[in-house]
Structures are given as C-alpha cells and as structure tokens.
Enzyme design. Structure first.
Site, PDB file in Angstrom:
ATOM      1  N   ARG A  30       4.132  -9.616   6.453  1.00  0.00           N
ATOM      2  CA  ARG A  30       4.748  -9.686   5.123  1.00  0.00           C
ATOM      3  C   ARG A  30       3.662  -9.919   4.082  1.00  0.00           C
ATOM      4  O   ARG A  30       2.754 -10.720   4.303  1.00  0.00           O
ATOM      5  CB  ARG A  30       5.745 -10.841   5.056  1.00  0.00           C
ATOM      6  CG  ARG A  30       6.967 -10.580   5.854  1.00  0.00           C
ATOM      7  CD  ARG A  30       8.117 -11.522   5.523  1.00  0.00           C
ATOM      8  NE  ARG A  30       9.097 -11.399   6.584  1.00  0.00           N
ATOM      9  CZ  ARG A  30       9.950 -10.381   6.710  1.00  0.00           C
ATOM     10  NH1 ARG A  30       9.957  -9.422   5.797  1.00  0.00           N
ATOM     11  NH2 ARG A  30      10.789 -10.310   7.724  1.00  0.00           N
ATOM     12  N   ASP A  31       3.783  -9.238   2.943  1.00  0.00           N
ATOM     13  CA  ASP A  31       2.849  -9.475   1.845  1.00  0.00           C
ATOM     14  C   ASP A  31       3.048 -10.894   1.323  1.00  0.00           C
ATOM     15  O   ASP A  31       4.177 -11.367   1.167  1.00  0.00           O
ATOM     16  CB  ASP A  31       3.061  -8.450   0.735  1.00  0.00           C
ATOM     17  CG  ASP A  31       1.877  -8.406  -0.217  1.00  0.00           C
ATOM     18  OD1 ASP A  31       1.166  -7.384  -0.217  1.00  0.00           O
ATOM     19  OD2 ASP A  31       1.645  -9.392  -0.958  1.00  0.00           O
ATOM     20  N   ASN A  88      -3.166   1.968  -1.718  1.00  0.00           N
ATOM     21  CA  ASN A  88      -4.122   1.885  -2.818  1.00  0.00           C
ATOM     22  C   ASN A  88      -5.513   2.095  -2.232  1.00  0.00           C
ATOM     23  O   ASN A  88      -5.885   1.441  -1.264  1.00  0.00           O
ATOM     24  CB  ASN A  88      -4.037   0.512  -3.498  1.00  0.00           C
ATOM     25  CG  ASN A  88      -2.679   0.283  -4.137  1.00  0.00           C
ATOM     26  OD1 ASN A  88      -2.074   1.198  -4.677  1.00  0.00           O
ATOM     27  ND2 ASN A  88      -2.190  -0.947  -4.071  1.00  0.00           N
ATOM     28  N   GLU A  96      -7.262  -4.031  -3.582  1.00  0.00           N
ATOM     29  CA  GLU A  96      -7.833  -5.379  -3.703  1.00  0.00           C
ATOM     30  C   GLU A  96      -8.423  -5.869  -2.384  1.00  0.00           C
ATOM     31  O   GLU A  96      -9.426  -6.566  -2.380  1.00  0.00           O
ATOM     32  CB  GLU A  96      -6.767  -6.363  -4.181  1.00  0.00           C
ATOM     33  CG  GLU A  96      -6.407  -6.158  -5.648  1.00  0.00           C
ATOM     34  CD  GLU A  96      -5.244  -7.029  -6.080  1.00  0.00           C
ATOM     35  OE1 GLU A  96      -4.806  -7.877  -5.293  1.00  0.00           O
ATOM     36  OE2 GLU A  96      -4.780  -6.833  -7.212  1.00  0.00           O
ATOM     37  N   VAL A  97      -7.771  -5.554  -1.294  1.00  0.00           N
ATOM     38  CA  VAL A  97      -8.278  -5.971   0.018  1.00  0.00           C
ATOM     39  C   VAL A  97      -8.953  -4.753   0.667  1.00  0.00           C
ATOM     40  O   VAL A  97      -8.295  -3.742   0.925  1.00  0.00           O
ATOM     41  CB  VAL A  97      -7.141  -6.500   0.915  1.00  0.00           C
ATOM     42  CG1 VAL A  97      -7.678  -6.838   2.307  1.00  0.00           C
ATOM     43  CG2 VAL A  97      -6.488  -7.731   0.291  1.00  0.00           C
ATOM     44  N   HIS A 101      -4.672  -0.391   4.282  1.00  0.00           N
ATOM     45  CA  HIS A 101      -3.327  -0.896   4.569  1.00  0.00           C
ATOM     46  C   HIS A 101      -2.319  -0.085   3.774  1.00  0.00           C
ATOM     47  O   HIS A 101      -2.641   0.468   2.723  1.00  0.00           O
ATOM     48  CB  HIS A 101      -3.199  -2.384   4.225  1.00  0.00           C
ATOM     49  CG  HIS A 101      -3.616  -2.710   2.827  1.00  0.00           C
ATOM     50  ND1 HIS A 101      -4.936  -2.821   2.461  1.00  0.00           N
ATOM     51  CD2 HIS A 101      -2.894  -2.911   1.701  1.00  0.00           C
ATOM     52  CE1 HIS A 101      -5.013  -3.093   1.178  1.00  0.00           C
ATOM     53  NE2 HIS A 101      -3.785  -3.141   0.674  1.00  0.00           N
ATOM     54  N   HIS A 103       1.474  -0.321   1.991  1.00  0.00           N
ATOM     55  CA  HIS A 103       2.566  -1.182   1.536  1.00  0.00           C
ATOM     56  C   HIS A 103       3.894  -0.516   1.877  1.00  0.00           C
ATOM     57  O   HIS A 103       4.043   0.693   1.704  1.00  0.00           O
ATOM     58  CB  HIS A 103       2.517  -1.369   0.017  1.00  0.00           C
ATOM     59  CG  HIS A 103       1.291  -2.064  -0.476  1.00  0.00           C
ATOM     60  ND1 HIS A 103       1.304  -3.380  -0.878  1.00  0.00           N
ATOM     61  CD2 HIS A 103       0.015  -1.638  -0.642  1.00  0.00           C
ATOM     62  CE1 HIS A 103       0.085  -3.731  -1.278  1.00  0.00           C
ATOM     63  NE2 HIS A 103      -0.712  -2.686  -1.150  1.00  0.00           N
TER      64      HIS A 103
END
Ligand code: AMP
Length: 124
Positions: A30-31, A88, A96-97, A101, A103
C-alpha cells in the site's frame, strides 16, 4: 545502487510494510500516502530505476507486474468499478522513488491526469 532505496528496504524487510502479494518478480504494497481509497504500488523485486533498464527482462517483469495489478485490483474489490495504472518515469515524469513501480489507484472516481505544471507555472 540499492543501499538507500526505500523499496529495496521494504523488499528485504528492513522497513516494515504489509506486503500484500509477492512472487519471484514483483511485490505489492500500500502507498504510504494514498491518493485514493485503494492506492497500491506494484514493484519489481529487482532494483531497476527505469523501464529502459529492463532490457531482456522487459516482458517477464511487466507480465508479472500487470498480472499482480489485475489480481490485486480484484482482491481490493475495484476490478469492476475500475482503476488506473500509472508509472512515473524520471524527473519530468515526477518519479520520486528511483525504483521502478506502478501505481494502482481506485475506489473512487479519479480526476484527470493532472498533467503539466510547466504550462500552469508559465501562466502564474
Ligand atoms: P513516484 O512519485 O511515482 O516515485 O511515487 C512514489 C510513491 O512511493 C509515492 O506515492 C509515495 O507516497 C510512496 N512511498 C514512499 N515511501 C513509501 C513507503 N515507505 N511505503 C509505501 N509507499 C511509499
């Protein structure tokens, strides 16, 4: 470099996180800052920063990630109502990370893609 990678640390159990699903190629969490009632992250086990790094592992990695996303959407009860899958990439993509990944967002009617800040900042 994976020493400082938050997703590698979650994968290795160094940072606690509920791993909702895991196979040899990807895992799902989970984010931590959810943007929708369902906000999951589908993450390759191996540390790739960019899609372009997948090279010969492109098909199997994305095959596993999309299968995990489909099954996770079903498990979350958003399969029929719908959901958005989003990656992204890099600076302009808002990544950002720096560990690839995807979402998975759902559980409410999502807005538009909220695209570019560049055009709006020119109009500010
Ligand atoms: P992105 O902007 O595509 O790189 O998205 C990175 C996502 O990782 C953001 O939605 C963050 O909320 C999420 N995130 C960062 N740290 C964690 C964590 N420790 N556990 C779960 N999600 C995280």
């Amino acid at each position: 470099m994976t020493d400082d990678c938050v997703f590698c640390k979650i994968r290795d159990g160094e940072i606690p996180s509920d791993i909702l699903y895991r196979d040899e190629l990807c895992f799902v969490i989970r984010d931590i800052a959810p943007l929708a009632p369902t906000h999951l992250l589908v993450i390759p086990v191996e540390h790739f920063e960019r899609i372009s790094e997948l090279e010969s592992r492109f098909d199997q990695t994305f095959g596993a990630m999309f299968a995990a996303a489909k099954d996770s959407a079903k498990a979350e009860g958003v399969s029929d109502s719908g959901y958005r899958l989003m990656i992204n990439q890099g600076r302009d993509g808002g990544q950002e990370v720096p560990h690839l990944h995807m979402h998975l967002l759902g559980g409410r009617r999502l807005g538009g893609l909220g695209i570019p800040s560049e055009r709006s900042s020119r109009n500010d």
